[in-house]
Design an enzyme around this catalytic site. Structure first.
Site, PDB file in Angstrom:
ATOM      1  N   CYS A  77       0.830  -1.210   0.000  1.00  0.00           N
ATOM      2  CA  CYS A  77       0.000   0.000   0.000  1.00  0.00           C
ATOM      3  C   CYS A  77       0.872   1.271   0.000  1.00  0.00           C
ATOM      4  O   CYS A  77       1.533   1.533  -0.999  1.00  0.00           O
ATOM      5  CB  CYS A  77      -0.982  -0.059   1.168  1.00  0.00           C
ATOM      6  N   HIS A 177      -3.240  -5.270   1.713  1.00  0.00           N
ATOM      7  CA  HIS A 177      -2.564  -5.518   2.994  1.00  0.00           C
ATOM      8  C   HIS A 177      -2.562  -6.997   3.387  1.00  0.00           C
ATOM      9  O   HIS A 177      -3.382  -7.409   4.221  1.00  0.00           O
ATOM     10  CB  HIS A 177      -3.270  -4.730   4.105  1.00  0.00           C
ATOM     11  N   GLU A 179      -0.830  -8.427   5.425  1.00  0.00           N
ATOM     12  CA  GLU A 179      -0.508  -8.581   6.855  1.00  0.00           C
ATOM     13  C   GLU A 179      -1.761  -8.516   7.728  1.00  0.00           C
ATOM     14  O   GLU A 179      -1.686  -8.709   8.931  1.00  0.00           O
ATOM     15  CB  GLU A 179       0.527  -7.527   7.281  1.00  0.00           C
TER      16      GLU A 179
HETATM   17  N1  GLN Z   1      -3.697   6.334   1.042  1.00  0.00           N
HETATM   18  C1  GLN Z   1      -2.366   6.070   1.519  1.00  0.00           C
HETATM   19  C2  GLN Z   1      -1.330   6.813   0.679  1.00  0.00           C
HETATM   20  O1  GLN Z   1      -1.633   7.293  -0.353  1.00  0.00           O
HETATM   21  C3  GLN Z   1      -2.066   4.594   1.514  1.00  0.00           C
HETATM   22  C4  GLN Z   1      -3.015   3.864   2.440  1.00  0.00           C
HETATM   23  C5  GLN Z   1      -2.461   2.611   3.062  1.00  0.00           C
HETATM   24  O2  GLN Z   1      -1.249   2.398   3.134  1.00  0.00           O
HETATM   25  N2  GLN Z   1      -3.349   1.813   3.580  1.00  0.00           N
HETATM   26  O3  GLN Z   1      -0.222   6.911   1.057  1.00  0.00           O
END
Ligand code: GLN
Length: 197
Positions: A77, A177, A179
């Protein structure tokens, strides 16, 4: 094997828990010198702009780039955004992976959702992987030497699904994610990249 988890910000504790469950030593990493003893590194989810600013303050940008040129790194992410070459806006990036990401790609009403992905590179590929997306990016395009590992399903109009996992050598990026679910197969896949196939 020792896999560090970048612990500047975000959900590093959850990654450490999965690694420890798999019997892997998983130190929290905050200082450049701590990279030396690692076989691989996970960059967790969180907020990529904040993570980039903290990495700049902690003088980690250059050491992380150097690390990623010879060792395995997995970004989930926000971590995937930080690994990328292009986030379509100005923010500190490692620029290691030849991917362009689109941040917060799923709009407000579906900021967070779960779905099942079929990922042929995982163990037991016929069993779908439950993927949790939280204000997630998508991988808008991939460049040279990048293998697409997972896409969302086609929409009703038959529009090709967006890319949500990709690999470039020993570098791995996932929009979601792994995890946060009790399925260690992505972590196991990353360990196989660390070991080098
Ligand atoms: N929206 C976050 C970003 O742009 C990422 C979100 C996340 O890591 N769950 O950095």
């Amino acid at each position: 094997m020792k896999i560090g988890v970048l612990a500047l910000q975000g959900d590093f504790a959850e990654h450490r828990a999965v690694l420890q469950h798999l019997g892997v030593e998983a130190p929290e990493i905050r200082l450049p010198g701590q990279l030396d003893e690692l076989d691989g590194l996970i960059i967790p989810g969180g907020e990529s702009t904040t993570m980039g600013k903290l990495a700049t303050m902690f003088e980690l940008i250059k050491p992380l780039r150097k690390f990623g040129r010879s060792k395995a790194i997995w970004g989930t992410c926000a971590g995937a955004i930080f690994l990328s070459k292009d986030a379509q806006r100005e923010q500190p990036l490692l620029g290691l992976m030849n991917i362009t990401v689109a941040r917060n790609a799923f709009g407000r009403q579906s900021d967070s959702f779960e779905t099942e992905l079929v990922v042929s590179e995982l163990q037991e590929p016929a069993r779908p992987f439950r993927a949790v997306f939280i204000r997630a990016p998508v991988i808008a395009s991939v460049g040279k030497n990048v293998q697409v590992l997972a896409k969302l399903e086609q929409d009703d109009e038959g529009q090709e699904g967006q890319i949500v996992a990709a690999r470039q050598g020993r570098l791995l990026a996932t929009s979601f994610h792994p995890e946060l679910t009790n399925d260690p197969r992505f972590h196991q896949f990353f360990l196989s990249l660390v070991e080098g196939e």
